[in-house]
Design a protein around this motif. Structure first.
Motif, short mmCIF file in Angstrom:
data_model
loop_
_atom_site.label_atom_id
_atom_site.label_comp_id
_atom_site.label_asym_id
_atom_site.label_seq_id
_atom_site.Cartn_x
_atom_site.Cartn_y
_atom_site.Cartn_z
N HIS A 193 41.73 39.60 37.03
CA HIS A 193 42.65 39.71 35.90
C HIS A 193 42.38 38.60 34.91
O HIS A 193 41.79 37.58 35.24
CB HIS A 193 44.11 39.59 36.39
N VAL A 194 42.87 38.79 33.70
CA VAL A 194 42.80 37.76 32.67
C VAL A 194 44.23 37.38 32.34
O VAL A 194 45.08 38.24 32.07
CB VAL A 194 42.07 38.28 31.41
N ASP A 195 44.53 36.07 32.39
CA ASP A 195 45.88 35.63 32.09
C ASP A 195 46.11 35.59 30.58
O ASP A 195 45.24 35.94 29.78
CB ASP A 195 46.20 34.28 32.76
N ARG A 196 47.30 35.16 30.16
CA ARG A 196 47.66 35.14 28.74
C ARG A 196 46.78 34.21 27.91
O ARG A 196 46.64 34.39 26.72
CB ARG A 196 49.12 34.70 28.59
N LYS A 197 46.19 33.23 28.54
CA LYS A 197 45.32 32.29 27.84
C LYS A 197 43.86 32.73 27.85
O LYS A 197 42.99 32.02 27.38
CB LYS A 197 45.45 30.90 28.45
N GLY A 198 43.59 33.90 28.43
CA GLY A 198 42.23 34.42 28.47
C GLY A 198 41.39 33.93 29.63
O GLY A 198 40.20 34.16 29.67
N LYS A 199 42.02 33.26 30.60
CA LYS A 199 41.29 32.74 31.75
C LYS A 199 41.26 33.79 32.86
O LYS A 199 42.26 34.41 33.19
CB LYS A 199 41.96 31.47 32.25
N LEU A 200 40.08 33.97 33.44
CA LEU A 200 39.88 34.94 34.51
C LEU A 200 40.36 34.36 35.84
O LEU A 200 40.07 33.22 36.17
CB LEU A 200 38.39 35.29 34.61
N TYR A 201 41.12 35.15 36.59
CA TYR A 201 41.53 34.75 37.94
C TYR A 201 41.50 35.95 38.84
O TYR A 201 41.40 37.09 38.40
CB TYR A 201 42.91 34.07 37.94
#
Length: 77
Positions: free
Chosen positions: A15-23
């Motif tokens: 997934h990509v969080d609201r800040k655009g970071k992949l987790y």
């Protein structure tokens, strides 16, 4: 919950969080338990852990085997 994570099959979701970071989220399935954790760079977070069926269900074993077979793949969102 720990037994589910040790012995269960796992499904990876990215997934990509609201800040655009992949987790990564990893779902573990074992018998009638499902545990979902989020994996970050520096920590893990348990998102949810629950039973998927009613423990008094007469068809519990058949349902669990079917669900386990259907969940044997990884996918990305």
């Amino acid at each position: 919950m720990i037994e589910c994570m040790k012995r269960g099959i796992s499904i990876n979701q990215w997934h990509v969080d609201r800040k655009g970071k992949l987790y990564q989220n990893r779902s573990f399935l074992f018998e009638d338990m499902r545990v979902v954790i989020s994996i970050f760079d520096d920590h893990l977070r348990v998102k949810t852990a629950y039973r998927m069926t009613d423990v008094h269900d007469a068809n519990l074993i058949d349902k669990l085997k079917k669900r386990e077979e259907e969940a044997r793949h990884d996918y990305a969102i």
